[in-house]
Design a protein around this motif. Structure first.
Motif, short mmCIF file in Angstrom:
data_model
loop_
_atom_site.label_atom_id
_atom_site.label_comp_id
_atom_site.label_asym_id
_atom_site.label_seq_id
_atom_site.Cartn_x
_atom_site.Cartn_y
_atom_site.Cartn_z
N GLN A 79 0.83 -1.38 0.05
CA GLN A 79 0.04 -0.18 0.08
C GLN A 79 0.61 1.21 -0.11
O GLN A 79 0.29 2.44 -0.06
CB GLN A 79 -1.01 -0.11 1.32
N GLN A 80 2.06 1.10 0.05
CA GLN A 80 3.05 2.33 0.27
C GLN A 80 2.74 3.20 -0.93
O GLN A 80 3.04 2.57 -2.17
CB GLN A 80 4.52 1.98 0.43
N SER A 81 2.71 4.43 -0.95
CA SER A 81 2.87 5.13 -2.34
C SER A 81 4.02 5.40 -2.87
O SER A 81 4.06 5.64 -4.20
CB SER A 81 2.31 6.87 -1.83
N VAL A 82 5.29 5.42 -2.33
CA VAL A 82 6.48 5.51 -2.98
C VAL A 82 7.04 4.00 -3.31
O VAL A 82 8.33 3.74 -3.51
CB VAL A 82 7.75 6.04 -1.88
N ARG A 83 6.31 2.99 -3.63
CA ARG A 83 6.58 1.89 -4.16
C ARG A 83 7.12 1.92 -5.64
O ARG A 83 7.79 0.75 -5.74
CB ARG A 83 5.38 0.79 -4.28
N GLY A 106 2.48 0.20 8.49
CA GLY A 106 2.45 1.13 7.22
C GLY A 106 3.32 2.49 7.53
O GLY A 106 4.00 2.87 6.75
N ALA A 107 2.92 3.09 8.76
CA ALA A 107 3.48 4.31 9.27
C ALA A 107 5.10 4.22 9.27
O ALA A 107 5.90 5.00 8.93
CB ALA A 107 2.94 4.77 10.41
N GLN A 110 6.48 3.69 5.85
CA GLN A 110 6.50 5.06 5.08
C GLN A 110 7.66 5.99 5.60
O GLN A 110 8.30 6.65 4.79
CB GLN A 110 5.13 5.65 5.38
N GLN A 111 7.76 5.99 6.98
CA GLN A 111 9.03 6.77 7.51
C GLN A 111 10.34 6.53 6.71
O GLN A 111 11.10 7.15 6.58
CB GLN A 111 8.95 6.65 9.11
N LEU A 113 10.83 4.55 3.80
CA LEU A 113 11.14 4.61 2.70
C LEU A 113 11.22 6.21 2.08
O LEU A 113 11.72 6.46 1.25
CB LEU A 113 9.86 3.90 2.15
N GLU A 114 10.62 6.97 2.90
CA GLU A 114 10.74 8.67 2.40
C GLU A 114 12.05 8.92 2.62
O GLU A 114 12.45 9.96 1.83
CB GLU A 114 9.90 9.33 3.27
#
Length: 116
Positions: A79-83, A106-107, A110-111, A113-114
């Motif tokens: 579900q990650q947007s930066v996939r 997920g949080a 996200q932290q 992968l950003e």
């Protein structure tokens, strides 16, 4: 075309970090982010898509618990947007990961992968 893009709900072999050399490279060269429940390593790769590796030991719980954690981590990763960027991600679950929700997983992803 990447099968994961054609069927976004699938987690194919190409999406998995499976080779010992790639796992060791991610551990040694990757950016490490430590959370109370998870340790996440991330490293850019030359592929057009990310790969996920999971390490959930018996210390975390029995097979049912370990498989539930792995399913949640795979879904949170999917579900990650930066996939779209190519990177290798290795997630090591700690025993306290049993109480972790998929939203929190997920949080954490996200932290990490950003910043990679």
């Amino acid at each position: 075309m990447n099968p994961a893009l054609a069927h976004p709900h699938r987690f194919t072999r190409e999406d998995r970090l499976r080779q010992k050399v790639a796992i060791q490279r991610t551990l040694k060269q990757g950016r490490k982010k430590v959370f109370p429940e998870l340790v996440i390593y991330a490293l850019r790769n030359e592929l057009p898509h990310p790969r996920l590796g999971l390490a959930v030991s018996r210390k975390v719980g029995n097979a049912v618990v370990r498989n539930r954690i792995k399913r949640r981590l795979r879904e949170a990763f999917r579900q990650q947007s930066v996939r779209t960027r190519g990177r290798d991600v290795l997630v090591v679950a700690r025993p306290s990961a049993r109480q972790l929700s998929m939203r929190a997983m997920g949080a954490y992803l996200q932290q990490t992968l950003e910043r990679t």
